[in-house]
Scaffold this motif. Sequence first.
Motif, PDB file in Angstrom:
ATOM      1  N   PRO A 202       0.495  -1.023   0.694  1.00  0.00           N
ATOM      2  CA  PRO A 202       0.155  -0.146  -0.446  1.00  0.00           C
ATOM      3  C   PRO A 202       1.235   1.150  -0.002  1.00  0.00           C
ATOM      4  N   THR A 203       1.856   1.116   0.219  1.00  0.00           N
ATOM      5  CA  THR A 203       2.784   2.123   0.579  1.00  0.00           C
ATOM      6  C   THR A 203       3.034   3.041  -0.891  1.00  0.00           C
ATOM      7  N   ASN A 204       2.665   1.870  -1.923  1.00  0.00           N
ATOM      8  CA  ASN A 204       3.135   2.378  -3.597  1.00  0.00           C
ATOM      9  C   ASN A 204       2.582   3.649  -3.847  1.00  0.00           C
ATOM     10  N   ASP A 205       1.045   3.338  -3.138  1.00  0.00           N
ATOM     11  CA  ASP A 205      -0.324   4.210  -3.608  1.00  0.00           C
ATOM     12  C   ASP A 205       0.105   5.650  -4.268  1.00  0.00           C
ATOM     13  N   TRP A 206       0.912   6.348  -3.376  1.00  0.00           N
ATOM     14  CA  TRP A 206       1.352   8.093  -4.132  1.00  0.00           C
ATOM     15  C   TRP A 206       2.860   7.572  -4.953  1.00  0.00           C
ATOM     16  N   HIS A 207       3.522   7.064  -4.759  1.00  0.00           N
ATOM     17  CA  HIS A 207       4.694   6.727  -5.979  1.00  0.00           C
ATOM     18  C   HIS A 207       4.035   6.040  -6.947  1.00  0.00           C
ATOM     19  N   GLU A 208       3.172   5.519  -7.252  1.00  0.00           N
ATOM     20  CA  GLU A 208       3.070   5.347  -8.695  1.00  0.00           C
ATOM     21  C   GLU A 208       2.428   6.391  -9.145  1.00  0.00           C
ATOM     22  N   ARG A 209       1.514   7.211  -8.126  1.00  0.00           N
ATOM     23  CA  ARG A 209       0.859   8.423  -8.844  1.00  0.00           C
ATOM     24  C   ARG A 209       1.598   9.563  -9.888  1.00  0.00           C
ATOM     25  N   GLU A 210       3.122   9.357  -8.473  1.00  0.00           N
ATOM     26  CA  GLU A 210       3.630  10.734  -8.876  1.00  0.00           C
ATOM     27  C   GLU A 210       4.813   9.578 -10.211  1.00  0.00           C
ATOM     28  N   THR A 211       4.585   9.068  -9.998  1.00  0.00           N
ATOM     29  CA  THR A 211       6.042   8.144 -11.778  1.00  0.00           C
ATOM     30  C   THR A 211       4.614   7.783 -12.597  1.00  0.00           C
ATOM     31  N   TRP A 212       3.563   8.023 -12.541  1.00  0.00           N
ATOM     32  CA  TRP A 212       2.535   8.590 -13.593  1.00  0.00           C
ATOM     33  C   TRP A 212       2.360   9.965 -14.148  1.00  0.00           C
ATOM     34  N   ASP A 213       2.019  10.692 -13.105  1.00  0.00           N
ATOM     35  CA  ASP A 213       2.316  12.329 -12.985  1.00  0.00           C
ATOM     36  C   ASP A 213       3.851  12.238 -14.121  1.00  0.00           C
ATOM     37  N   MET A 214       4.551  11.689 -13.781  1.00  0.00           N
ATOM     38  CA  MET A 214       6.007  12.992 -14.381  1.00  0.00           C
ATOM     39  C   MET A 214       7.149  11.528 -15.013  1.00  0.00           C
ATOM     40  N   PHE A 215       6.148  10.597 -15.327  1.00  0.00           N
ATOM     41  CA  PHE A 215       6.741   9.914 -16.495  1.00  0.00           C
ATOM     42  C   PHE A 215       5.415   9.244 -17.670  1.00  0.00           C
ATOM     43  N   GLY A 216       4.046   9.571 -17.137  1.00  0.00           N
ATOM     44  CA  GLY A 216       3.314   8.533 -17.766  1.00  0.00           C
ATOM     45  C   GLY A 216       3.609   7.357 -17.844  1.00  0.00           C
ATOM     46  N   ILE A 217       4.039   6.393 -16.822  1.00  0.00           N
ATOM     47  CA  ILE A 217       3.415   5.745 -16.884  1.00  0.00           C
ATOM     48  C   ILE A 217       2.450   4.865 -16.334  1.00  0.00           C
ATOM     49  N   VAL A 218       1.695   3.828 -17.386  1.00  0.00           N
ATOM     50  CA  VAL A 218       0.029   4.216 -16.278  1.00  0.00           C
ATOM     51  C   VAL A 218       0.357   2.656 -15.288  1.00  0.00           C
ATOM     52  N   PHE A 219      -0.419   2.713 -14.164  1.00  0.00           N
ATOM     53  CA  PHE A 219       0.040   1.538 -13.742  1.00  0.00           C
ATOM     54  C   PHE A 219      -1.325   0.941 -13.486  1.00  0.00           C
ATOM     55  N   ASP A 220      -2.073  -0.566 -14.249  1.00  0.00           N
ATOM     56  CA  ASP A 220      -2.895  -0.846 -13.913  1.00  0.00           C
ATOM     57  C   ASP A 220      -3.263  -1.820 -13.048  1.00  0.00           C
ATOM     58  N   GLY A 221      -4.602  -1.348 -12.455  1.00  0.00           N
ATOM     59  CA  GLY A 221      -5.127  -1.544 -10.927  1.00  0.00           C
ATOM     60  C   GLY A 221      -5.130  -0.506  -9.887  1.00  0.00           C
ATOM     61  N   HIS A 222      -4.502   0.104 -10.701  1.00  0.00           N
ATOM     62  CA  HIS A 222      -4.364   1.783  -9.138  1.00  0.00           C
ATOM     63  C   HIS A 222      -5.893   2.113  -8.821  1.00  0.00           C
ATOM     64  N   PRO A 223      -5.629   1.650  -7.517  1.00  0.00           N
ATOM     65  CA  PRO A 223      -7.285   2.614  -6.507  1.00  0.00           C
ATOM     66  C   PRO A 223      -7.888   4.538  -7.342  1.00  0.00           C
ATOM     67  N   ALA A 224      -6.620   4.556  -7.862  1.00  0.00           N
ATOM     68  CA  ALA A 224      -6.843   5.921  -8.537  1.00  0.00           C
ATOM     69  C   ALA A 224      -5.685   6.806  -8.969  1.00  0.00           C
ATOM     70  N   LEU A 225      -5.395   5.906  -9.721  1.00  0.00           N
ATOM     71  CA  LEU A 225      -4.444   6.983 -10.691  1.00  0.00           C
ATOM     72  C   LEU A 225      -5.142   8.477 -11.038  1.00  0.00           C
TER      73      LEU A 225
END
Length: 267
Positions: A202-225
Motif C-alpha cells: 500500500p505504500t506504493n499508492d502515492w509513488h505510483e501516482r507520482e511516477t505516472w505524473d512525471m513519466f506517463g507510466i500507467v499502473f493498471d489496477g491502481h485505485p486512483a491514478l
Amino acid sequence: MSEEKKDAPPVAAVPTDHSPTVRQDRAQESTAREDKVRAPADLLAPGSTEERAVGARRGMFGAAGTGDTSGYGGLVAPIVFPGSSQRPYGGWFDEVADALVTRLEATDLVRAIERVVVHRGEITFHVRREDLPFVAQMLRDDDKLRFEFCSGVSGVNYPADEGRELHAVYHLLSMTHNRRIRLEVTAPDSDPHIPSIVSIYPTNDWHERETWDMFGIVFDGHPALTRILMPDDWPGHPQRKDYPLGGIPVEYKGGSIPPPDERRSYS
C-alpha cells in the motif's frame, strides 16, 4: 620533479563511467565502449553477460532542444547497462535468488525473472511486467524472503532503449532479514502499462501516482491514478527526456518561465 612522477603514465582525456579521467592503459577499453554507443544497440537475449549501450548522455543533464547552462555542454558519456551476473552472486544474494527460483519453479513461472544483475554491491531482479504482482507477493510472503516493505517506485526514461523506453524501479526491504533488493520492470512508449502493486504494498499508492505524473507510466489496477504534483489538466510528463526544459506557461500565476539559455547571457 620526482622519479615517481616522471614514470607515471599519462592521463587520457577519455571519459568513462568509472571516473572523469583514466590512465592510458584504459583508453582503448573506453574507446571500445564509445563505439558501442555509436552503433545501433540491439536487444540482448535474457541472461546475456554483455554490456549494452543504449545511447549517450550529452552535457550534465542530457538536455536537448534548449541550451545547457551547466558548463558541461561538451561532455559525452555512454549510457551502458551492466550485463547479467552469473552464479554464484555472493553472500545472501544467492539465498534470495534460490528461494525465489524455488517458488517460481513450483508455479511454472521460471521465466518471470528475465535476468539478474549484481552491480556495485547491489542486486537487481529484472521482472516481466505481466508477472510483477505475483513476484512481488512471493517476495513479501515467503518465509525465506520476507521483503515486507517497498519504499517506492521510481521512473526512468531511456529514449534510445528501443521497445523498453520506460523503466519502473522498485526498492524492497526485508526487515526480518535486514536485506535490500531492487526490482526493475520495463514497458515500451507505445504501451506504457505496468500492473499496480498497491494491493500488495500500500505504500506504493502515492509513488505510483507520482511516477505516472512525471513519466506517463500507467499502473493498471491502481485505485486512483491521478496527478499528484502537476495540475490535473497539465499536458505531458515533465521528467521524460523529450519534455522541454523551459518555456512552459505557469497558468496559476499568469507567467511563463523562459528556457534556460534565454534567461540571461552566457558568454
